[in-house]
Design a protein around this motif. Structure first.
Motif, PDB file in Angstrom:
ATOM      1  N   ALA A 137      -6.514   4.234 -12.837  1.00 22.61           N
ATOM      2  CA  ALA A 137      -5.723   3.334 -11.994  1.00 22.61           C
ATOM      3  C   ALA A 137      -4.637   2.625 -12.806  1.00 22.61           C
ATOM      4  CB  ALA A 137      -6.628   2.312 -11.305  1.00 22.61           C
ATOM      5  N   TRP A 138      -4.982   2.142 -13.999  1.00 20.42           N
ATOM      6  CA  TRP A 138      -3.974   1.502 -14.862  1.00 20.42           C
ATOM      7  C   TRP A 138      -2.903   2.512 -15.278  1.00 20.42           C
ATOM      8  CZ3 TRP A 138      -3.189  -3.438 -14.921  1.00 20.42           C
ATOM      9  CH2 TRP A 138      -4.250  -4.339 -14.766  1.00 20.42           C
ATOM     10  N   THR A 139      -3.286   3.757 -15.524  1.00 26.00           N
ATOM     11  CA  THR A 139      -2.321   4.800 -15.878  1.00 26.00           C
ATOM     12  C   THR A 139      -1.366   5.049 -14.712  1.00 26.00           C
ATOM     13  OG1 THR A 139      -3.932   5.828 -17.360  1.00 26.00           O
ATOM     14  CG2 THR A 139      -2.064   7.194 -16.667  1.00 26.00           C
ATOM     15  N   SER A 140      -1.905   5.157 -13.507  1.00 26.16           N
ATOM     16  CA  SER A 140      -1.068   5.351 -12.322  1.00 26.16           C
ATOM     17  C   SER A 140      -0.103   4.184 -12.147  1.00 26.16           C
ATOM     18  CB  SER A 140      -1.936   5.496 -11.070  1.00 26.16           C
ATOM     19  OG  SER A 140      -2.706   6.658 -11.137  1.00 26.16           O
ATOM     20  N   PHE A 165       2.734   4.537 -14.602  1.00 23.59           N
ATOM     21  CA  PHE A 165       3.702   5.546 -14.167  1.00 23.59           C
ATOM     22  C   PHE A 165       4.603   4.998 -13.075  1.00 23.59           C
ATOM     23  CE2 PHE A 165       1.150   8.968 -16.176  1.00 23.59           C
ATOM     24  CZ  PHE A 165       2.186   9.646 -16.799  1.00 23.59           C
ATOM     25  N   LEU A 166       4.036   4.272 -12.130  1.00 16.82           N
ATOM     26  CA  LEU A 166       4.868   3.679 -11.080  1.00 16.82           C
ATOM     27  C   LEU A 166       5.860   2.683 -11.663  1.00 16.82           C
ATOM     28  CD1 LEU A 166       2.386   3.194  -8.119  1.00 16.82           C
ATOM     29  CD2 LEU A 166       4.513   4.495  -8.089  1.00 16.82           C
ATOM     30  N   TYR A 167       5.404   1.814 -12.551  1.00 13.83           N
ATOM     31  CA  TYR A 167       6.320   0.851 -13.183  1.00 13.83           C
ATOM     32  C   TYR A 167       7.470   1.585 -13.866  1.00 13.83           C
ATOM     33  CZ  TYR A 167       3.285  -3.299 -12.707  1.00 13.83           C
ATOM     34  OH  TYR A 167       2.561  -4.343 -12.230  1.00 13.83           O
ATOM     35  N   ILE A 168       7.148   2.602 -14.629  1.00 14.79           N
ATOM     36  CA  ILE A 168       8.173   3.333 -15.378  1.00 14.79           C
ATOM     37  C   ILE A 168       9.156   4.014 -14.431  1.00 14.79           C
ATOM     38  CG2 ILE A 168       8.552   5.324 -16.895  1.00 14.79           C
ATOM     39  CD1 ILE A 168       5.828   4.487 -18.240  1.00 14.79           C
ATOM     40  N   TYR A 169       8.650   4.696 -13.404  1.00 12.95           N
ATOM     41  CA  TYR A 169       9.544   5.418 -12.504  1.00 12.95           C
ATOM     42  C   TYR A 169      10.367   4.479 -11.630  1.00 12.95           C
ATOM     43  CZ  TYR A 169       8.328  10.073 -13.856  1.00 12.95           C
ATOM     44  OH  TYR A 169       8.197  11.227 -14.578  1.00 12.95           O
ATOM     45  N   VAL A 170       9.820   3.371 -11.206  1.00 11.35           N
ATOM     46  CA  VAL A 170      10.605   2.409 -10.433  1.00 11.35           C
ATOM     47  C   VAL A 170      11.743   1.870 -11.294  1.00 11.35           C
ATOM     48  CG1 VAL A 170      10.557   0.122  -9.340  1.00 11.35           C
ATOM     49  CG2 VAL A 170       8.801   1.806  -8.785  1.00 11.35           C
ATOM     50  N   SER A 227       7.186   0.921  -3.380  1.00  6.33           N
ATOM     51  CA  SER A 227       6.662   0.897  -4.748  1.00  6.33           C
ATOM     52  C   SER A 227       5.752  -0.306  -4.981  1.00  6.33           C
ATOM     53  CB  SER A 227       7.803   0.917  -5.771  1.00  6.33           C
ATOM     54  OG  SER A 227       8.589  -0.258  -5.679  1.00  6.33           O
ATOM     55  N   ILE A 228       6.153  -1.465  -4.517  1.00  5.59           N
ATOM     56  CA  ILE A 228       5.323  -2.653  -4.699  1.00  5.59           C
ATOM     57  C   ILE A 228       4.036  -2.526  -3.894  1.00  5.59           C
ATOM     58  CG2 ILE A 228       5.189  -5.130  -4.196  1.00  5.59           C
ATOM     59  CD1 ILE A 228       8.191  -5.232  -5.059  1.00  5.59           C
ATOM     60  N   GLY A 229       4.123  -1.950  -2.699  1.00  7.34           N
ATOM     61  CA  GLY A 229       2.912  -1.720  -1.900  1.00  7.34           C
ATOM     62  C   GLY A 229       1.923  -0.827  -2.620  1.00  7.34           C
ATOM     63  N   LEU A 230       2.411   0.256  -3.216  1.00  6.46           N
ATOM     64  CA  LEU A 230       1.524   1.150  -3.976  1.00  6.46           C
ATOM     65  C   LEU A 230       0.940   0.448  -5.193  1.00  6.46           C
ATOM     66  CD1 LEU A 230       3.529   4.512  -3.898  1.00  6.46           C
ATOM     67  CD2 LEU A 230       1.398   3.997  -2.692  1.00  6.46           C
ATOM     68  N   GLU A 231       1.765  -0.319  -5.888  1.00  4.46           N
ATOM     69  CA  GLU A 231       1.288  -1.028  -7.078  1.00  4.46           C
ATOM     70  C   GLU A 231       0.213  -2.053  -6.710  1.00  4.46           C
ATOM     71  OE1 GLU A 231       5.001  -2.454  -8.628  1.00  4.46           O
ATOM     72  OE2 GLU A 231       5.598  -0.460  -9.314  1.00  4.46           O
ATOM     73  N   VAL A 232       0.427  -2.784  -5.621  1.00  4.98           N
ATOM     74  CA  VAL A 232      -0.569  -3.771  -5.186  1.00  4.98           C
ATOM     75  C   VAL A 232      -1.853  -3.072  -4.740  1.00  4.98           C
ATOM     76  CG1 VAL A 232      -1.082  -5.537  -3.425  1.00  4.98           C
ATOM     77  CG2 VAL A 232       1.092  -5.600  -4.668  1.00  4.98           C
ATOM     78  N   LEU A 233      -1.731  -1.918  -4.085  1.00  5.47           N
ATOM     79  CA  LEU A 233      -2.934  -1.160  -3.713  1.00  5.47           C
ATOM     80  C   LEU A 233      -3.709  -0.712  -4.950  1.00  5.47           C
ATOM     81  CD1 LEU A 233      -1.769   1.056  -0.704  1.00  5.47           C
ATOM     82  CD2 LEU A 233      -3.492  -0.760  -0.683  1.00  5.47           C
ATOM     83  N   LEU A 234      -3.013  -0.265  -5.979  1.00  6.81           N
ATOM     84  CA  LEU A 234      -3.690   0.113  -7.229  1.00  6.81           C
ATOM     85  C   LEU A 234      -4.371  -1.092  -7.865  1.00  6.81           C
ATOM     86  CD1 LEU A 234      -1.106   2.599  -8.750  1.00  6.81           C
ATOM     87  CD2 LEU A 234      -3.500   3.106  -8.204  1.00  6.81           C
ATOM     88  N   LEU A 235      -3.700  -2.235  -7.860  1.00  5.45           N
ATOM     89  CA  LEU A 235      -4.312  -3.454  -8.413  1.00  5.45           C
ATOM     90  C   LEU A 235      -5.518  -3.881  -7.583  1.00  5.45           C
ATOM     91  CD1 LEU A 235      -1.011  -5.266  -9.348  1.00  5.45           C
ATOM     92  CD2 LEU A 235      -2.766  -4.494 -10.971  1.00  5.45           C
TER      93      LEU A 235
END
Length: 158
Positions: free
Chosen positions: A23-26, A29-34, A121-129
Motif C-alpha cells: 500500500a505504501w509503495t502504491s 507511485f501515485l505521488y510520483i506520477y501526479v 488522484s487524491i481520492g485514490l491516495e486517501v483510499l490507500l491511506l
C-alpha cells in the motif's frame, strides 16, 4: 477423461506487513506520477522555472521540506516489513493519519479545470491511506499461550 485438478484458485492471506508495504509503495507511485503529470499543466513549468510551486518559493527550505515529507512514505515501505508488530502497527497508524491532511492539501489552490485530475488522484491516495489504517488497526492478534501447569497442578520434575 475427467480432469481431477481443483478448479478453485487458492487465495492465501498475505502477511499484514506485505499488505502495508504494498500500500505504501502504491501511494508513492501515485505521488510520483501526479507530480510528474502536473508538469504537463500549462504554466506549471513556467512557475517552476520562476521558482514557485503552489505559491511556495522553491528555495532550499522548500526542497528540504519536500524531501522530508516524501521520505516518510518512502521509508514506511521498508519499516512496514522490518519493524516488530507492535511498533509497526503504531508507526503505520501515526504515519497514515498524518498523511491524510497532507494528501488533501495537495488540491489547495488548484484550478477547477483540473478537479478530475486532483480529485481522482487524491481520492485514490486517501483510499490507500484508509486501507493502511484499516490493516494496521485490525492487525491480527496472537493467541495467548496455554500452559498445562497451573496453581492447582504441580509440574513433574525429573
Amino acid at each position: 477423461m475427467r480432469n481431477s485438478r481443483p478448479t478453485t484458485l487458492e487465495n492465501p492471506r498475505l502477511p499484514v506487513q506485505a499488505e502495508l508495504a504494498a500500500a505504501w509503495t502504491s501511494l508513492m507511485f501515485l505521488y510520483i506520477y501526479v507530480d510528474y503529470l502536473a508538469l504537463y499543466k500549462p504554466g506549471f513549468v513556467d512557475d517552476l522555472l520562476a521558482g514557485t510551486v503552489h505559491e511556495f518559493d522553491t528555495g532550499p527550505t522548500f526542497v528540504a521540506m519536500a524531501l522530508t515529507l516524501m521520505s516518510i512514505p518512502s521509508l514506511m515501505i521498508l519499516l512496514s516489513v522490518i519493524l516488530p508488530a507492535r511498533l509497526n502497527r503504531a508507526t503505520n497508524l501515526v504515519a497514515a493519519t498524518l498523511f491524510i491532511p497532507v494528501t488533501i492539501y495537495n488540491a489547495e489552490g488548484e484550478s477547477w479545470s483540473y478537479w478530475y485530475f486532483y480529485g481522482f488522484s487524491i481520492g485514490l491516495e486517501v483510499l490507500l491511506l484508509a486501507f493502511i489504517l484499516y490493516s494496521a488497526w485490525t492487525w491480527p492478534r496472537a493467541a495467548a499461550p496455554t500452559t498445562t501447569a497451573g496453581p492447582d497442578r504441580e509440574v513433574a520434575s525429573r
